[in-house]
Scaffold this motif. Structure first.
Motif, PDB file in Angstrom:
ATOM      1  N   CYS A  28      -5.486  -4.715   0.197  1.00 22.16           N
ATOM      2  CA  CYS A  28      -5.660  -4.940  -0.943  1.00 22.16           C
ATOM      3  C   CYS A  28      -7.210  -4.667  -1.501  1.00 22.16           C
ATOM      4  O   CYS A  28      -7.672  -4.696  -2.403  1.00 22.16           O
ATOM      5  CB  CYS A  28      -5.317  -6.424  -1.577  1.00 22.16           C
ATOM      6  SG  CYS A  28      -6.130  -7.771  -0.879  1.00 22.16           S
ATOM      7  N   LEU A  29      -7.886  -4.631  -0.173  1.00 23.74           N
ATOM      8  CA  LEU A  29      -9.452  -4.344  -0.574  1.00 23.74           C
ATOM      9  C   LEU A  29      -9.725  -2.949  -0.265  1.00 23.74           C
ATOM     10  O   LEU A  29     -11.002  -2.808  -0.347  1.00 23.74           O
ATOM     11  CB  LEU A  29     -10.164  -5.263   0.689  1.00 23.74           C
ATOM     12  CG  LEU A  29      -9.882  -6.591   0.698  1.00 23.74           C
ATOM     13  CD1 LEU A  29     -10.854  -7.478   1.808  1.00 23.74           C
ATOM     14  CD2 LEU A  29      -9.973  -7.494  -0.770  1.00 23.74           C
ATOM     15  N   ALA A  30      -8.927  -2.157  -0.121  1.00 20.56           N
ATOM     16  CA  ALA A  30      -9.150  -0.780   0.431  1.00 20.56           C
ATOM     17  C   ALA A  30      -9.719   0.154  -0.739  1.00 20.56           C
ATOM     18  O   ALA A  30      -9.572   1.536  -0.744  1.00 20.56           O
ATOM     19  CB  ALA A  30      -8.027  -0.036   1.058  1.00 20.56           C
TER      20      ALA A  30
ATOM     21  N   TRP B  74       0.779  -1.206   0.104  1.00 12.52           N
ATOM     22  CA  TRP B  74       0.138  -0.006   0.009  1.00 12.52           C
ATOM     23  C   TRP B  74       0.876   1.396  -0.021  1.00 12.52           C
ATOM     24  O   TRP B  74       0.448   2.054  -0.685  1.00 12.52           O
ATOM     25  CB  TRP B  74      -0.784   0.008   1.330  1.00 12.52           C
ATOM     26  CG  TRP B  74      -1.688   1.370   1.206  1.00 12.52           C
ATOM     27  CD1 TRP B  74      -2.803   1.579   0.659  1.00 12.52           C
ATOM     28  CD2 TRP B  74      -1.106   2.692   2.141  1.00 12.52           C
ATOM     29  NE1 TRP B  74      -3.229   2.832   1.269  1.00 12.52           N
ATOM     30  CE2 TRP B  74      -2.337   3.376   1.894  1.00 12.52           C
ATOM     31  CE3 TRP B  74      -0.193   2.696   2.929  1.00 12.52           C
ATOM     32  CZ2 TRP B  74      -2.068   4.581   2.556  1.00 12.52           C
ATOM     33  CZ3 TRP B  74      -0.058   3.805   3.370  1.00 12.52           C
ATOM     34  CH2 TRP B  74      -1.239   5.072   3.268  1.00 12.52           C
ATOM     35  N   CYS B  75       2.027   1.183   0.732  1.00  7.20           N
ATOM     36  CA  CYS B  75       2.762   2.386   0.820  1.00  7.20           C
ATOM     37  C   CYS B  75       3.343   2.737  -0.535  1.00  7.20           C
ATOM     38  O   CYS B  75       3.423   4.014  -0.809  1.00  7.20           O
ATOM     39  CB  CYS B  75       3.867   2.297   1.823  1.00  7.20           C
ATOM     40  SG  CYS B  75       3.415   2.283   3.523  1.00  7.20           S
ATOM     41  N   ARG B  76       3.778   1.801  -1.190  1.00  2.00           N
ATOM     42  CA  ARG B  76       4.239   2.050  -2.730  1.00  2.00           C
ATOM     43  C   ARG B  76       3.082   2.679  -3.626  1.00  2.00           C
ATOM     44  O   ARG B  76       3.300   3.395  -4.534  1.00  2.00           O
ATOM     45  CB  ARG B  76       4.741   0.947  -3.414  1.00  2.00           C
ATOM     46  CG  ARG B  76       6.204   0.520  -3.084  1.00  2.00           C
ATOM     47  CD  ARG B  76       6.565  -0.056  -1.373  1.00  2.00           C
ATOM     48  NE  ARG B  76       7.886  -0.409  -1.558  1.00  2.00           N
ATOM     49  CZ  ARG B  76       8.229  -0.823  -0.332  1.00  2.00           C
ATOM     50  NH1 ARG B  76       7.572  -0.831   0.725  1.00  2.00           N
ATOM     51  NH2 ARG B  76       9.697  -0.909  -0.047  1.00  2.00           N
ATOM     52  N   GLU B  77       1.876   1.883  -3.359  1.00  3.42           N
ATOM     53  CA  GLU B  77       0.814   2.588  -4.246  1.00  3.42           C
ATOM     54  C   GLU B  77       0.330   3.916  -3.894  1.00  3.42           C
ATOM     55  O   GLU B  77       0.197   4.487  -4.668  1.00  3.42           O
ATOM     56  CB  GLU B  77      -0.388   1.831  -3.962  1.00  3.42           C
ATOM     57  CG  GLU B  77      -0.330   0.251  -4.501  1.00  3.42           C
ATOM     58  CD  GLU B  77      -1.308  -0.704  -3.889  1.00  3.42           C
ATOM     59  OE1 GLU B  77      -2.077  -0.214  -3.230  1.00  3.42           O
ATOM     60  OE2 GLU B  77      -1.086  -1.845  -3.995  1.00  3.42           O
TER      61      GLU B  77
ATOM     62  N   GLU C  19       9.392  -1.881  -7.515  1.00  2.00           N
ATOM     63  CA  GLU C  19       9.538  -2.462  -5.961  1.00  2.00           C
ATOM     64  C   GLU C  19       8.129  -3.141  -5.544  1.00  2.00           C
ATOM     65  O   GLU C  19       7.968  -4.162  -5.060  1.00  2.00           O
ATOM     66  CB  GLU C  19       9.472  -1.241  -4.986  1.00  2.00           C
ATOM     67  CG  GLU C  19      11.084  -0.678  -5.224  1.00  2.00           C
ATOM     68  CD  GLU C  19      11.279   0.380  -3.960  1.00  2.00           C
ATOM     69  OE1 GLU C  19      10.362   0.479  -3.353  1.00  2.00           O
ATOM     70  OE2 GLU C  19      12.253   0.837  -4.168  1.00  2.00           O
ATOM     71  N   HIS C  20       6.975  -2.554  -6.014  1.00  2.00           N
ATOM     72  CA  HIS C  20       5.724  -2.993  -5.837  1.00  2.00           C
ATOM     73  C   HIS C  20       5.539  -4.458  -6.516  1.00  2.00           C
ATOM     74  O   HIS C  20       5.206  -5.618  -5.798  1.00  2.00           O
ATOM     75  CB  HIS C  20       4.724  -2.147  -6.382  1.00  2.00           C
ATOM     76  CG  HIS C  20       3.191  -2.647  -5.996  1.00  2.00           C
ATOM     77  ND1 HIS C  20       2.631  -3.452  -6.433  1.00  2.00           N
ATOM     78  CD2 HIS C  20       2.401  -2.231  -4.996  1.00  2.00           C
ATOM     79  CE1 HIS C  20       1.339  -3.802  -6.223  1.00  2.00           C
ATOM     80  NE2 HIS C  20       1.214  -2.961  -4.932  1.00  2.00           N
TER      81      HIS C  20
END
Length: 502
Positions: free
Chosen positions: A285-287, A18-21, A53-54
């Motif tokens: 991943c559901l956010a 999530w941080c990379r996204e 990275e992701h």
């Protein structure tokens, strides 16, 4: 491994991804809003590194081992419902990511970032030739990636399914045929009726006043200004960055305030969806929203079913009069309703009325299919756009800026996205029927300018689930039946026949 240890590691892995996204979203938003032109290359490089990275994190052997371990624990009944939903979606994301080499993921990010910067300049300069090579490169890359994901499927079907699970060209053909049979005869009937455009639609409303209108509309939609940033861009969009952080953008035309009104209602619908996902899904991943069809159903629900409804005209008029009294104080709600719903073919998709809007989508869908079947290349697009604009809209395209360069989507590689706009519009009609069936006073809420009852239904049936349910499961749960485009066709037919006395 103990179930608690595996879940702990899974939670940490999802947060790292999530941080990379999140960082990628910030770079993307910055590039669309305030970043200087000369920073495009550096931004593309940074986004390429983040995407690499992701991808490495998602597809690492340790991540694969963790999915395998959690799958065993799920089969043993050791996972709670939330973790099980996370695992289902994460495992699918991982399977699809494993199909594409990491170096190609990074190259794709750099390509689309560069293409987007070129598109911005090309649109302003009416210069298709400068953008043309990027379209060919993007389409060829997408064909190759589609073969990695499923070599046995038509590549365009692969991407249609990515944006809306279970959809393919055959499904969209059937959908568009049904919609076309309703829309085309209505457009022809209405075209024979003389329609005068009210002068107030072209009144000059300065940018400062329009931004005030935008902020009031976002507040009416229930978005907290402390958690919602507003900016101006060439092509409006919205994004859900994080809990308490959504970004909404618009484009101001001082001679067309309603363009801003409906853009804001549309983007506010997207933002409302993102901000109302169950907080239990934060940093997982559901956010986010489950599909583009469902996402567009929410944006176009607020833009059209709410924003262009007869009941909403009094609250809308009140906001317009507060910020542009010289233009709107003499306008009544009935006149505004008819003006906001003028059905006439136009060149620009984003400014299209409800009735002709799906024709714009069919035009883009036809071109995308030809590109992916190798019947056409980017060089053919301006000519195809001109022909299909005549066929679908009866209009001549004066330049590429108002034709094939008007949308940003292709610069970001979003082929297969456009059909979800029309599909989302159709989902909305079925949601509206279900909402009324559940006792929501839709017209009363719109007339009062209090959209809380509408938002409460959407939050319970759609928003809170995030990616935890796919589109068709959401629709069946909300409506008690599978998707049926008849609701949409009936809605359009009833509304516009009443409007035009047909």
């Amino acid at each position: 491994m103990k179930p608690t240890d595996a879940v702990r590691d899974f939670t940490r892995l999802q947060r790292d991804l999530w941080c990379r996204e999140y960082l990628t979203s910030i770079l993307d938003f910055d590039g669309e809003t305030v970043a200087p032109e000369n920073g495009a290359a550096a931004r593309a490089e940074a986004m390429g590194v983040l995407s690499e990275e992701h991808h490495r994190l998602l597809t690492s052997q340790s991540a694969q081992d963790l999915v395998a371990e959690l799958t065993k624990q799920q089969e043993a009944g050791a996972l709670d419902d939330t973790t099980a939903a996370e695992l289902r979606v994460f495992a699918r994301d991982q399977r699809e990511a494993l199909a594409i080499p990491t170096d190609e993921v990074a190259a794709w990010s750099r390509l689309t970032s560069e293409a987007n910067a070129v598109w911005h300049k090309a649109k302003l300069a009416n210069d298709w030739a400068s953008f043309e090579p990027y379209v060919d490169r993007i389409v060829e890359t997408l064909k190759r990636h589609a073969s990695y994901l499923d070599a046995n499927r038509d590549p365009y079907d692969v991407w249609l399914d990515q944006y809306e699970r279970g959809m393919d060209a055959a499904s969209y053909d059937a959908f568009f045929n049904q919609v076309r049979s309703t829309v085309v005869p209505l457009v022809h009937e209405i075209g024979a009726i003389p329609t005068k455009r009210p002068a107030f639609l072209d009144a000059c409303v300065p940018e400062a006043a329009q931004m005030g209108i935008a902020r009031d509309l976002l507040a009416l939609e229930g978005l907290d200004p402390a958690g919602c940033a507003l900016a101006c861009v060439e092509h409006p969009f919205s994004d859900g960055f994080a809990p308490g952080d959504v970004r909404v953008t618009t484009h101001i035309y001082e001679q067309d305030v309603l363009s801003n009104v409906f853009t804001i209602l549309h983007e506010g619908g997207h933002a409302s969806y993102e901000q109302n996902v169950d907080s239990a899904y934060d940093y997982t991943c559901l956010a986010h929203g489950t599909s583009m069809g469902i996402h567009e159903s929410q944006s176009r629900f607020f833009e059209n079913y709410v924003g262009r409804s007869r009941a909403f005209m009094e609250p809308l008029l009140s906001i317009l009069c507060a910020h542009a009294p010289e233009a709107y104080e003499g306008v009544d709600a009935g006149t505004l309703y008819r003006a906001a719903n003028i059905a006439a073919p136009g060149l620009i998709r984003m400014d299209a009325d409800e009735l002709t809007y799906p024709l714009h989508i069919m035009l883009r869908y036809d071109i995308e299919r030809m590109l992916f079947s190798s019947e056409a290349t980017a060089r053919d697009i301006p000519g195809l756009w001109a022909k299909l604009s005549r066929d679908y809209l009866g209009l001549e395209v004066p330049d590429d800026a108002r034709g094939c360069l008007q949308d940003t989507h292709w610069s970001g590689g979003s082929f297969g996205y456009f059909p979800s706009y029309a599909l989302g519009s159709a989902y909305g009609a079925q949601f509206l029927a279900a909402m009324r069936g559940d006792g929501v006073d839709f017209e009363g809420a719109c007339a009062a300018g209090d959209l809380a009852p509408i938002a409460a239904w959407l939050r319970d049936k759609i928003w809170r689930w995030g990616r935890g349910k796919d589109a068709q499961e959401l629709i069946a749960g909300a409506c008690g039946a599978p998707f049926d485009a008849t609701y949409y066709c009936t809605y359009l037919d009833t509304k516009f026949r009443e409007l035009y006395g047909l």
